[in-house]
Design a protein around this motif. Structure first.
Motif, PDB file in Angstrom:
ATOM      1  N   GLN A 152     -28.746   4.585 -33.387  1.00 46.43           N
ATOM      2  CA  GLN A 152     -28.637   4.282 -31.960  1.00 46.43           C
ATOM      3  C   GLN A 152     -28.409   5.523 -31.083  1.00 46.43           C
ATOM      4  OE1 GLN A 152     -29.062   1.156 -30.547  1.00 46.43           O
ATOM      5  NE2 GLN A 152     -29.764   0.680 -32.612  1.00 46.43           N
ATOM      6  N   MET A 153     -28.160   6.677 -31.708  1.00 42.32           N
ATOM      7  CA  MET A 153     -27.816   7.858 -30.920  1.00 42.32           C
ATOM      8  C   MET A 153     -28.901   8.288 -29.941  1.00 42.32           C
ATOM      9  SD  MET A 153     -24.775   8.887 -31.024  1.00 42.32           S
ATOM     10  CE  MET A 153     -24.971  10.528 -30.324  1.00 42.32           C
ATOM     11  N   PRO A 154     -30.171   8.316 -30.332  1.00 39.87           N
ATOM     12  CA  PRO A 154     -31.182   8.734 -29.354  1.00 39.87           C
ATOM     13  C   PRO A 154     -31.161   7.876 -28.088  1.00 39.87           C
ATOM     14  CG  PRO A 154     -32.109   8.738 -31.555  1.00 39.87           C
ATOM     15  CD  PRO A 154     -30.765   8.101 -31.676  1.00 39.87           C
ATOM     16  N   ARG A 155     -31.045   6.571 -28.256  1.00 39.60           N
ATOM     17  CA  ARG A 155     -31.034   5.690 -27.084  1.00 39.60           C
ATOM     18  C   ARG A 155     -29.744   5.860 -26.276  1.00 39.60           C
ATOM     19  NH1 ARG A 155     -33.759   2.008 -24.751  1.00 39.60           N
ATOM     20  NH2 ARG A 155     -35.408   2.281 -26.277  1.00 39.60           N
ATOM     21  N   LEU A 156     -28.617   6.041 -26.963  1.00 38.96           N
ATOM     22  CA  LEU A 156     -27.348   6.213 -26.253  1.00 38.96           C
ATOM     23  C   LEU A 156     -27.334   7.507 -25.441  1.00 38.96           C
ATOM     24  CD1 LEU A 156     -24.839   5.015 -29.000  1.00 38.96           C
ATOM     25  CD2 LEU A 156     -25.406   3.839 -26.870  1.00 38.96           C
ATOM     26  N   VAL A 157     -27.809   8.591 -26.058  1.00 36.83           N
ATOM     27  CA  VAL A 157     -27.845   9.867 -25.337  1.00 36.83           C
ATOM     28  C   VAL A 157     -28.858   9.794 -24.193  1.00 36.83           C
ATOM     29  CG1 VAL A 157     -28.380  12.327 -25.517  1.00 36.83           C
ATOM     30  CG2 VAL A 157     -27.048  11.197 -27.317  1.00 36.83           C
ATOM     31  N   ALA A 158     -30.012   9.186 -24.447  1.00 40.74           N
ATOM     32  CA  ALA A 158     -31.009   9.021 -23.381  1.00 40.74           C
ATOM     33  C   ALA A 158     -30.427   8.205 -22.233  1.00 40.74           C
ATOM     34  CB  ALA A 158     -32.257   8.351 -23.925  1.00 40.74           C
ATOM     35  N   GLY A 159     -29.624   7.190 -22.565  1.00 39.48           N
ATOM     36  CA  GLY A 159     -28.994   6.380 -21.532  1.00 39.48           C
ATOM     37  C   GLY A 159     -28.024   7.184 -20.680  1.00 39.48           C
TER      38      GLY A 159
END
Length: 212
Positions: A152-159
């Protein structure tokens, strides 16, 4: 390469159509001006106008300037040793210092902003554009970091990046409505970005650092 005569004429026609359209939209309201009226005022046919702009909304938010790939492109172009979040922070700071048109810091933009706020189709498009930017950035981060499908890190950082990117535009808009001048807005938003950087975790600020 030197711009050829044909390319220059196309660019000038595109620019003229855009300037005429914005003038009409600001004067009468986006929803009260037709494509046919824009074409007539710009002295081109409706078909010619559609060759340059596929939709009426593109006249205000052209895809080459309001691109869903904006955040992803900034991150793709980051320097060695630079993380994704810092690349976007640095770009925003640069645009603010240059009073770049892309962040609305030009004299007279207040009237354009008021016109956009009054048009539901434009505000909806801006909201959708923000989601598309975050989704495209998440895909780039996942690819570059080799993240697993369930990571989930890519989406969390992108968010997080999408959040402060949107925050900058919202703050600029708020201050434009309040009647502040571009220079004052730029300085205030630069200070806001400093606070944002302090609030972001080291994990977010250090995510997806490009190898040297």
């Amino acid at each position: 390469m030197t711009e050829g005569l044909r390319e220059r004429k196309k660019r000038q026609t595109r620019q003229r159509i855009s300037e005429v359209a914005l003038g009409l939209f600001v004067e009468r309201g986006f929803e009260h001006v037709t494509i046919a009226e824009v074409a007539a005022a710009a002295e081109v046919s409706v078909n010619t106008l559609y060759n340059y702009y596929e939709a009426k909304e593109d006249l205000v938010l052209p895809p080459d300037q309001a691109s869903p790939q904006r955040l992803a492109d900034i991150v793709r172009a980051r320097q060695p040793g630079e993380s994704a979040a810092r690349a976007v922070l640095d770009r925003l700071r640069d645009e603010l210092r240059r009073r770049d048109r892309s962040v609305g810091l030009t004299e007279g933009f207040g009237r354009v902003f008021d016109m956009m706020r009054a048009a539901p189709t434009l505000t909806a498009r801006l909201e959708d554009l923000g989601r598309q930017m975050t989704d495209a950035l998440a895909a780039v981060l996942a690819e570059e970091t080799g993240a697993a499908p369930d990571d989930q890190m890519p989406r969390l950082v992108a968010g997080q990046i999408g959040w402060f990117h949107s925050l900058v535009y919202a703050e600029i808009g708020r201050r434009i409505v309040a009647g502040e001048k571009p220079d004052a807005i730029a300085e205030a938003v630069l200070q806001l970005l400093g606070l944002v950087e302090e609030l972001l975790s080291e994990q977010a600020l250090g995510y997806a650092v490009r190898e040297r």
